[in-house]
Scaffold this active site. Sequence first.
Site, PDB file in Angstrom:
ATOM      1  CB  THR A 118      -0.911   0.015   1.239  1.00 35.42           C
ATOM      2  OG1 THR A 118      -1.557   1.291   1.343  1.00 35.42           O
ATOM      3  CG2 THR A 118      -0.116  -0.211   2.521  1.00 35.42           C
ATOM      4  CE1 TYR A 142      -3.762  -1.926   4.884  1.00 34.95           C
ATOM      5  CE2 TYR A 142      -3.551   0.324   4.089  1.00 34.95           C
ATOM      6  CZ  TYR A 142      -3.692  -1.022   3.832  1.00 34.95           C
ATOM      7  OH  TYR A 142      -3.747  -1.470   2.539  1.00 34.95           O
TER       8      TYR A 142
END
Length: 330
Positions: A118, A142
């Site tokens: 990501t 995250y």
Amino acid sequence: MAVLVTGGAGYIGSHMVLALLDAGHKDVVVLDDLSTGFDWAVPEGVHLVVGDVADQDLVARTVREHGIDSLAHFAAKIVVPDSVSDPLGYYLANTVKTRALIEAAVGAGVRHVIFSSTAAVYGEPETVPVMETVPLNPINPYGRSKLMSEWMIADAAAALGFTYVILRYFNVAGADPQGRSGQSTPNATHLIKVATQAALGHRDRLDVYGTDYPTPDGSCLRDYIQVTDLAEAHRLALDHLHGGGESLVLNCGYGRGYSVLEVVEVVKRVSGKDFAVRIGPRRPGDPARIVAGADRIRAHLGWVPRYDDLQTIVTQALAWEDHLSKRNRV
């Protein structure tokens, strides 16, 4: 040789399965616990194993039984604000379980790994577009959970001899142009998904989190990549490794950003619906702007996106959301 797609019943993973099938790969196996995925999203003829990626006995058995030599790992938790409130849950799902998966899969014979990472590993980049070579400084659990997995894969590959491609992608949106799959999770937090639900009357409003960011209109700026283009990047990465290519870390994006408010206006225009929008405070963990530097993936993989158009992406998302609502009523 066969390919194992973890999270292959989910949004991006199901598109990877379609990309592999469309390219002529006949031996594709999906491993998914169906916590956010759907068995009906797995195409007919693709073997679905229902289970946890951290179940090492199951992973090793699946790899050996199907002669799997390549792993495309999509299974993860992905909601930034949730990671702030539940960091340990995210480290478990995204880091601890990835460690168990890699150990079992490589131990059973997997030689190539594609890892779904990501842009959150960059945090608040000082320059935009952001290149793969800038310092990594994730600002939420995250992003940190994904970066820890990147490090772990690189270290394990150096020690154990497998090759990998890590793909850091930006904001994924849209649906399969043939209408075979799309974002199907009812409570998904993706902006375009939520906006299309509001446009079709499935939500009473769209919430915008913050209009006081240092961006042209005050709302967050993001690089939106169409999901089929993203899946094709993963497929090309797999071909690269199968052809003896070196391990790589690559951004997946178009190199152009749109603000939240710009996206809202496009959804309203394409849908013809003027749905309610409520402006709220910032969400924890959201960077102001992040846009991909996308030259490297084009150079290394020959990736040429086909759906680099926000209106096209929104049109696909609306069509899938309408299809999904009708399907769920049957």
